[in-house]
Design a protein around this motif. Structure first.
Motif, PDB file in Angstrom:
ATOM      1  N   GLN A 227      24.155  33.938  49.089  1.00 55.11           N
ATOM      2  CA  GLN A 227      23.150  32.816  49.484  1.00 55.11           C
ATOM      3  C   GLN A 227      21.776  33.453  49.498  1.00 55.11           C
ATOM      4  N   PRO A 228      20.708  32.743  48.924  1.00 57.94           N
ATOM      5  CA  PRO A 228      19.544  33.568  48.882  1.00 57.94           C
ATOM      6  C   PRO A 228      18.585  33.565  50.185  1.00 57.94           C
ATOM      7  N   ILE A 229      18.709  32.686  51.133  1.00 58.23           N
ATOM      8  CA  ILE A 229      18.164  32.579  52.187  1.00 58.23           C
ATOM      9  C   ILE A 229      18.949  32.429  53.480  1.00 58.23           C
ATOM     10  N   MET A 230      18.728  33.317  54.483  1.00 58.80           N
ATOM     11  CA  MET A 230      19.093  33.234  55.869  1.00 58.80           C
ATOM     12  C   MET A 230      19.092  31.925  56.296  1.00 58.80           C
ATOM     13  N   GLY A 231      20.501  31.033  56.704  1.00 59.46           N
ATOM     14  CA  GLY A 231      20.197  29.845  57.226  1.00 59.46           C
ATOM     15  C   GLY A 231      21.276  28.868  56.543  1.00 59.46           C
ATOM     16  N   GLY A 232      20.942  27.481  56.548  1.00 67.38           N
ATOM     17  CA  GLY A 232      21.800  26.430  56.071  1.00 67.38           C
ATOM     18  C   GLY A 232      21.743  25.982  54.973  1.00 67.38           C
ATOM     19  N   THR A 233      21.962  24.684  55.144  1.00 68.41           N
ATOM     20  CA  THR A 233      22.301  23.929  53.674  1.00 68.41           C
ATOM     21  C   THR A 233      21.040  23.735  52.975  1.00 68.41           C
ATOM     22  N   THR A 234      20.146  22.983  53.713  1.00 72.64           N
ATOM     23  CA  THR A 234      18.669  22.497  53.005  1.00 72.64           C
ATOM     24  C   THR A 234      18.094  23.688  52.366  1.00 72.64           C
ATOM     25  N   VAL A 235      17.787  25.031  53.150  1.00 71.71           N
ATOM     26  CA  VAL A 235      16.943  25.954  52.279  1.00 71.71           C
ATOM     27  C   VAL A 235      17.490  26.703  51.216  1.00 71.71           C
ATOM     28  N   ASN A 236      19.081  26.532  51.394  1.00 74.90           N
ATOM     29  CA  ASN A 236      19.669  27.263  50.339  1.00 74.90           C
ATOM     30  C   ASN A 236      19.904  26.263  49.104  1.00 74.90           C
ATOM     31  N   ASN A 315       6.917  37.617  50.449  1.00 79.17           N
ATOM     32  CA  ASN A 315       6.617  36.381  50.066  1.00 79.17           C
ATOM     33  C   ASN A 315       6.024  35.384  51.126  1.00 79.17           C
ATOM     34  N   CYS A 316       5.180  35.686  51.927  1.00 78.81           N
ATOM     35  CA  CYS A 316       4.566  34.969  52.857  1.00 78.81           C
ATOM     36  C   CYS A 316       3.031  34.442  52.653  1.00 78.81           C
ATOM     37  N   ALA A 317       3.040  33.450  52.257  1.00 80.03           N
ATOM     38  CA  ALA A 317       1.412  32.997  51.769  1.00 80.03           C
ATOM     39  C   ALA A 317       0.550  32.637  52.974  1.00 80.03           C
ATOM     40  N   PRO A 318      -0.543  32.723  53.092  1.00 80.73           N
ATOM     41  CA  PRO A 318      -1.199  32.633  54.264  1.00 80.73           C
ATOM     42  C   PRO A 318      -1.339  31.094  54.861  1.00 80.73           C
ATOM     43  N   GLU A 319      -1.302  30.893  55.974  1.00 73.81           N
ATOM     44  CA  GLU A 319      -1.161  29.813  56.860  1.00 73.81           C
ATOM     45  C   GLU A 319      -0.202  28.834  56.431  1.00 73.81           C
ATOM     46  N   THR A 320       0.944  29.472  55.719  1.00 74.05           N
ATOM     47  CA  THR A 320       1.663  28.314  55.527  1.00 74.05           C
ATOM     48  C   THR A 320       3.036  28.206  56.208  1.00 74.05           C
ATOM     49  N   TYR A 321       3.553  27.167  56.594  1.00 72.57           N
ATOM     50  CA  TYR A 321       4.520  26.843  57.746  1.00 72.57           C
ATOM     51  C   TYR A 321       6.045  26.604  56.806  1.00 72.57           C
ATOM     52  N   TYR A 322       6.689  27.614  56.578  1.00 72.00           N
ATOM     53  CA  TYR A 322       7.992  27.633  55.821  1.00 72.00           C
ATOM     54  C   TYR A 322       9.120  26.831  56.446  1.00 72.00           C
ATOM     55  N   MET A 323       9.810  25.966  55.875  1.00 75.66           N
ATOM     56  CA  MET A 323      11.160  25.532  56.612  1.00 75.66           C
ATOM     57  C   MET A 323      12.106  26.305  56.144  1.00 75.66           C
ATOM     58  N   VAL A 324      12.933  26.637  57.214  1.00 76.22           N
ATOM     59  CA  VAL A 324      13.925  27.796  57.278  1.00 76.22           C
ATOM     60  C   VAL A 324      15.251  26.907  57.824  1.00 76.22           C
ATOM     61  N   ASN A 325      15.179  25.663  58.386  1.00 77.04           N
ATOM     62  CA  ASN A 325      16.569  25.131  59.099  1.00 77.04           C
ATOM     63  C   ASN A 325      16.391  23.539  58.506  1.00 77.04           C
ATOM     64  N   ASN A 326      17.477  23.132  58.677  1.00 72.99           N
ATOM     65  CA  ASN A 326      17.762  21.889  58.002  1.00 72.99           C
ATOM     66  C   ASN A 326      16.890  20.528  58.099  1.00 72.99           C
ATOM     67  N   LEU A 469      30.066  26.647  36.865  1.00 75.82           N
ATOM     68  CA  LEU A 469      29.662  27.694  37.763  1.00 75.82           C
ATOM     69  C   LEU A 469      30.049  26.724  39.145  1.00 75.82           C
ATOM     70  N   VAL A 470      31.280  27.445  39.835  1.00 74.64           N
ATOM     71  CA  VAL A 470      31.426  27.055  41.203  1.00 74.64           C
ATOM     72  C   VAL A 470      31.094  27.934  42.163  1.00 74.64           C
ATOM     73  N   THR A 471      30.334  27.460  43.025  1.00 68.50           N
ATOM     74  CA  THR A 471      29.742  28.262  44.240  1.00 68.50           C
ATOM     75  C   THR A 471      29.939  27.378  45.401  1.00 68.50           C
ATOM     76  N   PHE A 472      29.128  28.047  46.400  1.00 68.60           N
ATOM     77  CA  PHE A 472      28.776  27.347  47.627  1.00 68.60           C
ATOM     78  C   PHE A 472      27.426  27.352  48.029  1.00 68.60           C
ATOM     79  N   ASP A 473      26.947  26.476  48.851  1.00 64.58           N
ATOM     80  CA  ASP A 473      25.499  26.718  49.293  1.00 64.58           C
ATOM     81  C   ASP A 473      25.143  27.581  49.916  1.00 64.58           C
ATOM     82  N   GLU A 474      25.798  27.971  50.972  1.00 64.14           N
ATOM     83  CA  GLU A 474      25.793  29.192  51.647  1.00 64.14           C
ATOM     84  C   GLU A 474      26.899  29.640  52.534  1.00 64.14           C
ATOM     85  N   GLY A 475      26.952  30.612  53.575  1.00 62.10           N
ATOM     86  CA  GLY A 475      28.297  31.068  53.939  1.00 62.10           C
ATOM     87  C   GLY A 475      28.577  30.366  55.162  1.00 62.10           C
TER      88      GLY A 475
END
Length: 577
Positions: A227-236, A315-326, A469-475
């Motif tokens: 899974q590319p991002i730590m966390g849940g469904t939306t981010v992945n 990968n942290c742009a200045p003054e940008t609030y990234y969404m990391v949860n659903n 390609l069969v996969t899962f959104d995250e673990g």
């Protein structure tokens, strides 16, 4: 290959006209159709931990490492997966100080599981179990609703603990779902309703997940796909489509969200790792360019200590609030813009490029099929808005591409006609058959995968040049024993399954190349001669260079493969039905 983009998309994609020269639908491989089928919340070891590959193949899983035996009981190296206790007072760190080992595994809970008590330990499991992975079906039988492990951004960083993978239980027991949730009496010193649920796995050696075992035996799987991002469904799901992370916007530009929506994983005073703000009705956004903000320094310092340089310096742009949860999209399935407010938990419209934009620009057909989309949010536990990824984007929802978003029922119609079937398609299931722990079961996604693949094979003109390609959104917060490559501030995360089902798949092959969801983007882009989606998307990363003695760790980190090693395009396609 340079591409032609319709003028209406130039501003959205941000690609200069000088690099856009011509449109192509010619593929570089015999694959003319890519179908991406996405289940939910299973790590590789949760599904394939006891899988025994075909003769001549090797695999990295619980069984091969000696952590378990084929019958699911503890193996000679069971202690390698033992879960530790730790301390994290004050400022957050992704690598807390370990101070002990659980004598036995805490009894799992059934939080979120249909038909089960939520607020007491799950009586189907013993009160004490050995400290390590356990076979779920020994206690519940095959085809049962089980508890939902915690799987949020900051928790996942701590669960993996810098690659030791030994804090899955402690993190679940100390932070739970987060302090801003109204449906359980959560708070410091109160139960988190987790226990040792994260350590459960299914056992293919004793008959679990028979269809997935059949696919692995017959086609090609990857045992180093993440899974590319730590966390849940939306981010992945968003990373599956963008190779990137989304952020809070106002008028399409980065902006600051309401204070209650900003993450603060620092421990509350007098508590050990009970986060200050991290709830499904609370913290969701982080600004990772400022080392003084809660949660930032711990991860940034961890990246700086790596023996290689993180991608785009984190990968942290200045003054940008990234969404990391659903969060759900601010557009309805019909294209209506919904009100964005602190109590609505909707991600404002996104403007970063996604794979649909790139495919449209290249003149390549695509569709996104979502279970329950025709019913929208009215259908309880069926339509997953956060899985209907193009709905997050202004480019799709305000343009002609909106008509490429369909209910899963349309797939069953489209798959009958190879001539009109899209070149690239994604399938997000109905929630009840997604395989998600709690409200769905692992068996339900098995059945969906079999149904989809059977329908594709039933159309020989389509099957002959298709890969599913069969996969899962995250673990889903389940334990996994695999290596995790730190790429930037946001991940990677734990391993998840990937199976390439195609006439051109290598037979019974287990591929050790390091992959993630961005690898699917790389495959599509290489196959249709497309450019990476943006300068910061992970499809820019090079293919791994590996040492045969340890093929799981790229020598040129950070690096991600393009899935080509799963195929043999030099031989004729198989004709099995």
């Amino acid at each position: 290959m340079k591409l032609t983009v319709p003028m209406m998309l130039l501003g959205v994609l941000g690609w200069p006209a000088a690099v856009l020269a011509q449109t192509t639908t010619t593929t570089t491989t015999p694959i003319e159709h890519v179908i991406v089928l996405v289940g939910e919340n299973r790590t590789f070891d949760n599904m394939f931990g006891a899988y025994q590959p075909k003769r001549g193949q090797t695999i990295a899983n619980l069984l091969s490492k000696g952590i378990i035996k084929a019958d699911g009981s503890p193996g000679p190296r069971y202690a390698d997966a033992a879960q530790k206790t730790a301390e994290n007072f004050g400022a957050y760190t992704p690598t807390p100080k370990t101070v002990g080992t659980y004598p036995t595994l805490p009894q799992p809970y059934a939080l979120g599981a249909f038909g089960q008590r939520q607020d007491i330990p799950d009586a189907r499991f013993p009160k004490t179990m050995p400290n390590g992975p356990f076979q779920i079906t020994k206690h519940t039988g095959y085809g049962a609703h089980t508890g939902d492990p915690i799987h949020r951004f900051y928790q996942m960083w701590q669960q993996t603990n810098g690659g030791k993978n030994d804090l899955f239980v402690w993190v679940a027991e100390t932070t739970g779902l987060g302090p801003s949730n109204p449906w359980l009496p959560l708070g410091p010193g109160k139960p988190t309703f987790q226990g040792g649920v994260a350590m459960g796995f299914y056992n293919m050696s004793t008959g679990d997940a028979p269809y997935f075992k059949h696919l692995a035996d017959t086609y090609a799987i990857a045992d180093n796909y993440h899974q590319p991002i730590m966390g849940g469904t939306t981010v992945n799901y968003l990373a599956l489509a963008t190779g990137d992370v989304s952020f809070f916007t106002a008028d399409g530009k980065p902006a600051m969200p309401a204070a209650k929506l900003i993450e603060n994983p620092d421990a509350q005073p007098g508590t050990n790792n009970w986060y200050t703000e991290d709830g499904y009705r609370g913290g969701t956004y982080i600004r990772c360019d400022d080392m003084a903000l809660p949660g930032v320094a711990g991860i940034r310092n961890h990246l700086k200590a790596l023996p290689y340089k993180a991608f785009n310096d984190g990968n942290c742009a200045p003054e940008t609030y990234y969404m990391v949860n659903n969060m759900d999209p601010a557009y309805s399935p019909a294209g209506d813009l919904l009100p964005v407010a602190p109590d609505k938990f909707l991600l404002p419209p996104q403007t970063i490029p996604h794979i649909g934009d790139g495919l449209t620009a290249a003149g390549v057909s695509w569709k996104w099929y979502s279970g329950g989309r025709n019913d929208g949010v009215k259908t309880d536990k069926e339509y997953c808005a956060m899985c209907d990824t193009p709905t997050f984007f202004t480019s799709t929802m305000t343009g002609p591409d909106r008509h490429k978003l369909h209910d899963l029922q349309q797939f069953y119609v489209d798959v009958k006609d190879a001539k009109t079937f899209p070149a690239v398609s994604y399938i997000a299931p109905y929630d009840s058959i997604s395989g998600h722990p709690g409200y769905a079961m692992e068996t339900s996604f098995d059945a969906l995968a079999q149904d989809v693949i059977t329908r594709v094979k039933a159309n020989p003109a389509l099957w002959k040049n298709t890969v599913v390609l069969v996969t899962f959104d995250e673990g889903g917060g389940y334990y996994d024993s695999g290596y995790v490559q730190a790429i930037d501030f946001f991940g990677d995360g734990t391993r998840i399954p990937l199976i390439a089902v195609s006439p051109f798949s290598k037979r019974g092959h287990v591929d050790h190349t390091y992959y993630s969801h961005a690898s699917i983007l790389k495959f599509i882009e290489r196959n249709w001669k497309m450019l990476p989606l943006s300068s910061r998307s992970r499809d820019n990363l090079p293919n791994p260079v590996s040492d045969p003695r340890n093929p799981y760790v790229p020598l040129n980190q950070p690096a991600l493969g393009d899935l080509m090693n799963l195929f043999d395009f030099k031989r004729a396609a198989r004709t099995e039905k």
